[in-house]
Design a protein around this motif. Structure first.
Motif, PDB file in Angstrom:
ATOM      1  N   ALA A 291     -75.298  11.255 -27.144  1.00 31.75           N
ATOM      2  CA  ALA A 291     -75.977  11.577 -25.986  1.00 31.75           C
ATOM      3  C   ALA A 291     -75.529  12.951 -25.268  1.00 31.75           C
ATOM      4  O   ALA A 291     -74.407  13.395 -25.668  1.00 31.75           O
ATOM      5  CB  ALA A 291     -75.652  10.323 -24.888  1.00 31.75           C
ATOM      6  N   ASP A 292     -76.252  13.557 -24.486  1.00 37.33           N
ATOM      7  CA  ASP A 292     -75.896  14.896 -23.868  1.00 37.33           C
ATOM      8  C   ASP A 292     -75.073  14.644 -22.704  1.00 37.33           C
ATOM      9  O   ASP A 292     -73.998  15.525 -22.465  1.00 37.33           O
ATOM     10  CB  ASP A 292     -77.168  15.422 -23.162  1.00 37.33           C
ATOM     11  N   THR A 293     -74.874  13.560 -21.981  1.00 39.92           N
ATOM     12  CA  THR A 293     -74.178  13.376 -20.918  1.00 39.92           C
ATOM     13  C   THR A 293     -73.688  12.067 -20.812  1.00 39.92           C
ATOM     14  O   THR A 293     -74.011  10.971 -21.297  1.00 39.92           O
ATOM     15  CB  THR A 293     -75.223  13.373 -19.402  1.00 39.92           C
ATOM     16  N   ASP A 294     -72.754  11.678 -20.096  1.00 35.62           N
ATOM     17  CA  ASP A 294     -71.842  10.636 -19.799  1.00 35.62           C
ATOM     18  C   ASP A 294     -73.033   9.485 -19.333  1.00 35.62           C
ATOM     19  O   ASP A 294     -72.972   8.272 -19.748  1.00 35.62           O
ATOM     20  CB  ASP A 294     -70.847  10.399 -18.670  1.00 35.62           C
ATOM     21  N   GLU A 295     -73.845   9.900 -18.287  1.00 37.31           N
ATOM     22  CA  GLU A 295     -74.734   8.977 -17.929  1.00 37.31           C
ATOM     23  C   GLU A 295     -75.779   8.311 -18.855  1.00 37.31           C
ATOM     24  O   GLU A 295     -75.960   7.097 -19.315  1.00 37.31           O
ATOM     25  CB  GLU A 295     -75.812   9.538 -16.671  1.00 37.31           C
ATOM     26  N   GLU A 296     -76.215   9.259 -19.547  1.00 38.01           N
ATOM     27  CA  GLU A 296     -77.069   8.755 -20.903  1.00 38.01           C
ATOM     28  C   GLU A 296     -76.385   8.053 -21.961  1.00 38.01           C
ATOM     29  O   GLU A 296     -77.095   7.055 -22.459  1.00 38.01           O
ATOM     30  CB  GLU A 296     -77.690  10.232 -21.550  1.00 38.01           C
ATOM     31  N   MET A 297     -75.228   8.264 -21.968  1.00 40.59           N
ATOM     32  CA  MET A 297     -74.388   7.312 -22.874  1.00 40.59           C
ATOM     33  C   MET A 297     -74.277   5.976 -22.647  1.00 40.59           C
ATOM     34  O   MET A 297     -74.251   5.014 -23.273  1.00 40.59           O
ATOM     35  CB  MET A 297     -72.916   8.256 -23.116  1.00 40.59           C
ATOM     36  N   ARG A 298     -73.771   5.945 -21.097  1.00 42.77           N
ATOM     37  CA  ARG A 298     -73.711   4.701 -20.546  1.00 42.77           C
ATOM     38  C   ARG A 298     -75.288   3.904 -20.644  1.00 42.77           C
ATOM     39  O   ARG A 298     -75.139   2.637 -20.756  1.00 42.77           O
ATOM     40  CB  ARG A 298     -73.304   4.792 -19.170  1.00 42.77           C
ATOM     41  N   ALA A 299     -76.120   4.454 -20.227  1.00 48.57           N
ATOM     42  CA  ALA A 299     -77.645   3.883 -20.404  1.00 48.57           C
ATOM     43  C   ALA A 299     -78.081   3.672 -21.569  1.00 48.57           C
ATOM     44  O   ALA A 299     -78.970   2.877 -21.901  1.00 48.57           O
ATOM     45  CB  ALA A 299     -78.381   4.629 -19.417  1.00 48.57           C
ATOM     46  N   GLY A 300     -77.583   4.394 -22.477  1.00 44.71           N
ATOM     47  CA  GLY A 300     -78.251   4.241 -23.974  1.00 44.71           C
ATOM     48  C   GLY A 300     -77.294   3.433 -24.737  1.00 44.71           C
ATOM     49  O   GLY A 300     -77.047   2.346 -24.667  1.00 44.71           O
ATOM     50  N   TRP A 301     -76.606   3.931 -25.816  1.00 43.99           N
ATOM     51  CA  TRP A 301     -76.085   3.517 -26.781  1.00 43.99           C
ATOM     52  C   TRP A 301     -74.658   2.624 -26.534  1.00 43.99           C
ATOM     53  O   TRP A 301     -74.617   1.623 -26.999  1.00 43.99           O
ATOM     54  CB  TRP A 301     -75.150   4.487 -27.921  1.00 43.99           C
ATOM     55  N   LEU A 302     -74.183   2.834 -25.284  1.00 45.48           N
ATOM     56  CA  LEU A 302     -73.107   2.163 -24.790  1.00 45.48           C
ATOM     57  C   LEU A 302     -73.312   0.884 -24.217  1.00 45.48           C
ATOM     58  O   LEU A 302     -72.770  -0.242 -24.279  1.00 45.48           O
ATOM     59  CB  LEU A 302     -72.250   2.891 -23.723  1.00 45.48           C
ATOM     60  N   ALA A 303     -74.658   0.760 -23.650  1.00 44.11           N
ATOM     61  CA  ALA A 303     -75.001  -0.587 -22.784  1.00 44.11           C
ATOM     62  C   ALA A 303     -74.986  -1.921 -23.646  1.00 44.11           C
ATOM     63  O   ALA A 303     -75.634  -1.754 -24.692  1.00 44.11           O
ATOM     64  CB  ALA A 303     -76.463  -0.327 -22.324  1.00 44.11           C
ATOM     65  N   GLY A 304     -74.386  -2.767 -22.994  1.00 47.11           N
ATOM     66  CA  GLY A 304     -74.099  -4.008 -23.502  1.00 47.11           C
ATOM     67  C   GLY A 304     -73.211  -4.049 -24.995  1.00 47.11           C
ATOM     68  O   GLY A 304     -73.119  -5.199 -25.530  1.00 47.11           O
ATOM     69  N   ARG A 305     -72.816  -3.007 -25.614  1.00 47.74           N
ATOM     70  CA  ARG A 305     -71.829  -2.995 -26.609  1.00 47.74           C
ATOM     71  C   ARG A 305     -70.243  -3.377 -26.258  1.00 47.74           C
ATOM     72  O   ARG A 305     -70.062  -2.898 -25.415  1.00 47.74           O
ATOM     73  CB  ARG A 305     -71.833  -1.810 -27.268  1.00 47.74           C
ATOM     74  N   LYS A 306     -69.880  -4.228 -27.391  1.00 48.78           N
ATOM     75  CA  LYS A 306     -68.731  -4.639 -27.152  1.00 48.78           C
ATOM     76  C   LYS A 306     -67.788  -4.155 -28.130  1.00 48.78           C
ATOM     77  O   LYS A 306     -68.487  -4.161 -29.380  1.00 48.78           O
ATOM     78  CB  LYS A 306     -68.572  -6.396 -27.117  1.00 48.78           C
ATOM     79  N   HIS A 307     -66.541  -4.093 -28.384  1.00 45.26           N
ATOM     80  CA  HIS A 307     -65.379  -3.846 -29.166  1.00 45.26           C
ATOM     81  C   HIS A 307     -65.713  -4.736 -30.099  1.00 45.26           C
ATOM     82  O   HIS A 307     -65.426  -6.028 -29.857  1.00 45.26           O
ATOM     83  CB  HIS A 307     -64.154  -3.780 -28.837  1.00 45.26           C
ATOM     84  N   PRO A 308     -65.898  -4.634 -31.507  1.00 46.03           N
ATOM     85  CA  PRO A 308     -66.004  -5.669 -32.533  1.00 46.03           C
ATOM     86  C   PRO A 308     -64.751  -6.585 -32.613  1.00 46.03           C
ATOM     87  O   PRO A 308     -64.978  -7.756 -33.071  1.00 46.03           O
ATOM     88  CB  PRO A 308     -66.293  -4.972 -33.673  1.00 46.03           C
TER      89      PRO A 308
END
Ligand SMILES: O=C(O)CCC(=O)C(=O)O
Ligand SMILES: [Fe+2]
Length: 409
Positions: A291-308
């Motif tokens: 992602a280009d920015t922290d905001e995009e990261m949070r709204a995108g790949w990171l959203a709902g993901r948990k440490h396995p």
């Protein structure tokens, strides 16, 4: 850099690891590989760099002197107190604060400043004086613009290199640019690359007696640096973009340990500091995790993901580091770099990346960027034993299982 296709304005492209290619792709590459290494070394150090003691030109005496004068790099008791291998494998990164000896902090900082000065010297020089022929290509017909040059001075990864029209890729591959493989330019950094404490740190963190060198860069972030986007790095060996791994499967991969060394540290905000996401490596998703920015990261790949492993929600961590600190980071771990405000001072960093072979195959991935002259020296037995071994994935076809580039499955 791939294959052997000719581009219209230059000689044929040099393969990433010419010594691993089964058949020599063309006469230019064949000629380069026949070259005496002192001749090739000379071509990688044009006179305007004015280096009188570049490791690429060291004699046996110089290598002996390096061994005789070694001093501790790290306070190993501080390393041992902070480093927990199980946590490192689980989280994908480890922070080692203030582990450099006081003298190391001083000498490493000076080494990085000198490396940057050499890089800037090349940017400001007349490239028609370079012996392009010995480097394996015809002289470029295009020049960098003044704007490109000014934008690159004082920093890293700023020289345009989407093609080799101006010769930048050639100067990068051969480490004429000091930012790529600076250990070949700066004696102190060669000391670091081969230092027994550094190699011990690699064995412990990679969990492997067999370790190899992969690549080394200057990562200088000057005031006004706009920040670096979120990304992670492929490791090859069939272990990328293939789903979440258990910890034991993860350990068995041909992992890479990005060893980011910050002799002057950095603050968490607007200081060119590293940002990272704990647990993101286990997803092994370099294709999707960016992602280009922290905001995009949070709204995108990171959203709902948990440490396995821990089931904690994944989140961005903003690190701050005192001088003399090191961050170890597995290649698949998502990371990004904060911008550097204009009223801050340059952030100094050197990256030393080492790797282990895959446990199942025993193969090591081919080198990401060992300059041809160093691969040739190692293959010809012209280097100390420790370097001959560390550089093996740049010339040993058996160890690399017939692969020729680092990202191959
Ligand atoms: O500058 C840094 O701290 C990290 C740079 C980085 O992630 C990279 O070069 O791949
Ligand atoms: Fe990176």
């Amino acid at each position: 850099m791939k294959g052997s296709a000719s581009s219209p304005d230059s000689a044929p492209t040099m393969p990433q690891n010419p010594l691993l290619v089964p058949e020599l792709p063309n006469p230019t590459v064949a000629r380069l590989l026949q070259c005496p290494t002192d001749e090739l070394a000379r071509a990688t150090r044009p006179s305007f760099l004015a280096t009188d003691h570049s490791p690429v030109q060291w004699s046996e005496n110089d290598w002996d002197r390096l061994e005789a004068n070694r001093e501790p790099l790290f306070d190993m008791s501080a390393v041992t107190a902070q480093f927990d291998r199980a946590n490192y494998l689980r989280d994908g990164y480890a922070v080692l604060k203030e582990v450099m000896m006081p003298k190391t902090v001083e000498e490493w900082t000076e080494a990085l400043k000198y490396g940057q000065e050499l890089n800037d010297r090349l940017l400001k020089s007349d490239w028609t004086q370079i012996d392009w022929h010995t480097l394996g290509r015809t002289p470029p017909t295009k020049l960098l613009t003044i704007e490109d040059i000014n934008n690159a001075i004082g920093g890293s990864q700023r020289v345009p290199q989407s093609d080799d029209e101006a010769g930048v890729k050639t100067l990068r591959q051969h480490s004429v640019f000091a930012e790529y493989f600076p250990a070949g330019h700066v004696p102190y950094l060669m000391n670091v690359l081969t230092h027994p404490q550094m190699l011990q740190l690699q064995r412990v963190s990679l969990g492997s007696d067999a370790i190899y060198f992969d690549h080394n860069q200057l990562l200088t972030r000057p005031p006004g640096y706009p920040g670096g986007a979120w990304h992670s790095h492929k490791i090859g060996g069939g272990a990328d973009n293939c789903g979440v791994a258990s910890l034991s499967a993860y350990q068995g991969q041909p992992n890479f340990n990005l060893t980011l060394c910050y002799p002057q540290g950095f603050e968490a905000k607007d200081d060119g500091g590293l940002k990272i996401i704990r647990g993101s490596h286990l997803f092994r998703d370099p294709a999707g995790c960016w992602a280009d920015t922290d905001e995009e990261m949070r709204a995108g790949w990171l959203a709902g993901r948990k440490h396995p492993v821990t089931s904690e929600p994944l989140q961005i961590e903003y690190i701050s580091l005192p001088p003399g600190s090191v961050i170890l980071c597995l290649s698949h771990a998502a990371h990004a770099v904060a911008p550097k405000a204009l009223d801050r001072t340059t952030r100094w960093c050197s990256l030393f990346c080492y790797k282990k072979p895959g446990d199942v195959t025993g193969y090591a991935q081919p080198s990401h960027s060992v300059p041809p002259v160093w691969a040739m020296k190692a293959q010809r037995g012209e280097l100390p034993a420790v370097l001959t071994e560390l550089f093996r994935p740049s010339y040993d076809k058996e160890l690399t299982g017939g692969r020729t580039v680092d990202s191959q499955a």
